[in-house]
Design a protein around this motif. Sequence first.
Motif, mmCIF file in Angstrom:
data_model
loop_
_atom_site.group_PDB
_atom_site.id
_atom_site.type_symbol
_atom_site.label_atom_id
_atom_site.label_comp_id
_atom_site.label_asym_id
_atom_site.label_seq_id
_atom_site.Cartn_x
_atom_site.Cartn_y
_atom_site.Cartn_z
ATOM 1 N N LYS A 43 9.761 10.142 12.856
ATOM 2 C CA LYS A 43 10.702 9.060 12.551
ATOM 3 C C LYS A 43 10.056 8.002 11.665
ATOM 4 N N THR A 44 8.779 7.723 11.901
ATOM 5 C CA THR A 44 8.063 6.762 11.055
ATOM 6 C C THR A 44 7.820 7.339 9.672
ATOM 7 N N ALA A 45 7.520 8.630 9.601
ATOM 8 C CA ALA A 45 7.205 9.253 8.313
ATOM 9 C C ALA A 45 8.344 9.101 7.316
ATOM 10 N N VAL A 46 9.583 9.301 7.763
ATOM 11 C CA VAL A 46 10.704 9.232 6.818
ATOM 12 C C VAL A 46 11.013 7.793 6.414
ATOM 13 N N ARG A 47 10.374 6.822 7.052
ATOM 14 C CA ARG A 47 10.533 5.424 6.633
ATOM 15 C C ARG A 47 9.571 5.061 5.504
ATOM 16 N N GLY A 48 8.633 5.975 5.182
ATOM 17 C CA GLY A 48 7.813 5.767 4.009
ATOM 18 C C GLY A 48 6.346 5.491 4.277
ATOM 19 N N ALA A 49 5.603 5.374 3.176
ATOM 20 C CA ALA A 49 4.149 5.249 3.229
ATOM 21 C C ALA A 49 3.693 4.004 3.968
ATOM 22 N N ARG A 50 4.310 2.867 3.663
ATOM 23 C CA ARG A 50 3.861 1.623 4.288
ATOM 24 C C ARG A 50 4.086 1.653 5.798
ATOM 25 N N ALA A 51 5.195 2.231 6.230
ATOM 26 C CA ALA A 51 5.462 2.317 7.662
ATOM 27 C C ALA A 51 4.403 3.163 8.359
ATOM 28 N N MET A 52 4.001 4.269 7.739
ATOM 29 C CA MET A 52 2.958 5.103 8.334
ATOM 30 C C MET A 52 1.615 4.380 8.368
ATOM 31 N N LEU A 53 1.297 3.701 7.287
ATOM 32 C CA LEU A 53 0.030 2.969 7.253
ATOM 33 C C LEU A 53 -0.009 1.884 8.323
ATOM 34 N N ARG A 54 1.078 1.172 8.468
ATOM 35 C CA ARG A 54 1.112 0.103 9.467
ATOM 36 C C ARG A 54 0.968 0.670 10.879
ATOM 37 N N LEU A 55 1.658 1.783 11.156
ATOM 38 C CA LEU A 55 1.582 2.364 12.487
ATOM 39 C C LEU A 55 0.167 2.839 12.788
ATOM 40 N N GLY A 56 -0.441 3.555 11.862
ATOM 41 C CA GLY A 56 -1.789 4.054 12.108
ATOM 42 C C GLY A 56 -2.803 2.941 12.281
ATOM 43 N N LEU A 57 -2.753 1.938 11.407
ATOM 44 C CA LEU A 57 -3.694 0.831 11.503
ATOM 45 C C LEU A 57 -3.486 0.031 12.784
ATOM 46 N N GLU A 58 -2.241 -0.101 13.209
ATOM 47 C CA GLU A 58 -1.966 -0.789 14.472
ATOM 48 C C GLU A 58 -2.600 -0.038 15.629
ATOM 49 N N ARG A 59 -2.505 1.281 15.619
ATOM 50 C CA ARG A 59 -3.107 2.082 16.686
ATOM 51 C C ARG A 59 -4.626 1.946 16.695
ATOM 52 N N ALA A 60 -5.185 1.758 15.512
ATOM 53 C CA ALA A 60 -6.640 1.599 15.418
ATOM 54 C C ALA A 60 -7.085 0.168 15.669
ATOM 55 N N GLY A 61 -6.118 -0.725 15.912
ATOM 56 C CA GLY A 61 -6.455 -2.122 16.121
ATOM 57 C C GLY A 61 -6.924 -2.810 14.874
ATOM 58 N N GLN A 62 -6.492 -2.295 13.695
ATOM 59 C CA GLN A 62 -6.954 -2.845 12.427
ATOM 60 C C GLN A 62 -5.796 -3.164 11.479
ATOM 61 N N LEU A 63 -4.637 -3.504 12.022
ATOM 62 C CA LEU A 63 -3.483 -3.783 11.166
ATOM 63 C C LEU A 63 -3.753 -5.004 10.302
ATOM 64 N N ASP A 64 -3.619 -4.809 8.997
ATOM 65 C CA ASP A 64 -3.875 -5.863 8.015
ATOM 66 C C ASP A 64 -3.010 -5.539 6.805
ATOM 67 N N ASP A 65 -2.151 -6.473 6.423
ATOM 68 C CA ASP A 65 -1.246 -6.224 5.299
ATOM 69 C C ASP A 65 -1.998 -5.935 4.009
ATOM 70 N N ALA A 66 -3.157 -6.552 3.835
ATOM 71 C CA ALA A 66 -3.947 -6.301 2.632
ATOM 72 C C ALA A 66 -4.447 -4.864 2.587
ATOM 73 N N VAL A 67 -4.792 -4.327 3.746
ATOM 74 C CA VAL A 67 -5.232 -2.933 3.807
ATOM 75 C C VAL A 67 -4.063 -1.994 3.551
ATOM 76 N N VAL A 68 -2.908 -2.326 4.103
ATOM 77 C CA VAL A 68 -1.702 -1.525 3.847
ATOM 78 C C VAL A 68 -1.437 -1.463 2.349
#
Length: 220
Positions: A43-68
């Motif tokens: 479900k996240t994948a079909v929302r696009g690249a940024r959504a996947m990046l945000r989800l993965g980084l959040e899981r890693a405890g490293q969510l940062d908009d600049a990294v996205v």
Amino acid sequence: MRTVVFDLDGTLVDTSGDLIAAGNACFRDMGLGDLLDPARDQKTAVRGARAMLRLGLERAGQLDDAVVDAQFQPLLDHYARAISTHTTLYPGAMAAVDALTADGYRVAICTNKPLGLTQQLLTALGIDGRFHAVLGADSTPTPKPHAGHLIATVQAAGGDMARCLLVGDTETDAKTAAAAGVPAVLVTFGPAGADMAALRPAALLDHFDDLPAVVRNLIG
């Protein structure tokens, strides 16, 4: 001209496997390992690249908009290198498209995937040239859910906004259709299928075999 406009990811094709693989390739490059699950995160994948990046980084405890932002293009690059390894057309999709074309409808694609990647994928799947118009997120200044994206697609296909509908699989597609004042047909077989009824579309589509009859009922 009567026009049927299709979303791409999650509607005509299941691209989630290749999108998630591209996302995980980015995370491996960052030393984080595979953070996305091909089954759980469709479900996240079909929302696009940024959504996947945000989800993965959040899981890693490293969510940062600049990294996205920094990883957005690398993810697209990974995706372009393996765009159709796991991707498949949904059953009956192109048979329905061809049936509509034979009945005199204009058919088009309006997707928030970049146009270059869209054209690359259509070519890889052998279905380029089967649509009267194809517009990506970068084809207009205002992509979906802005009505302008859909309007531009219908115009490019030589269609008429008074007799068109949008076939999609997400809330974004429902909002786009509403903004443009046209019916939305939402598929129930995409990654977010279970959520579609709550959006109260003009019709729900359980299989592409039913699409020609649904279209005739809604726009003649």
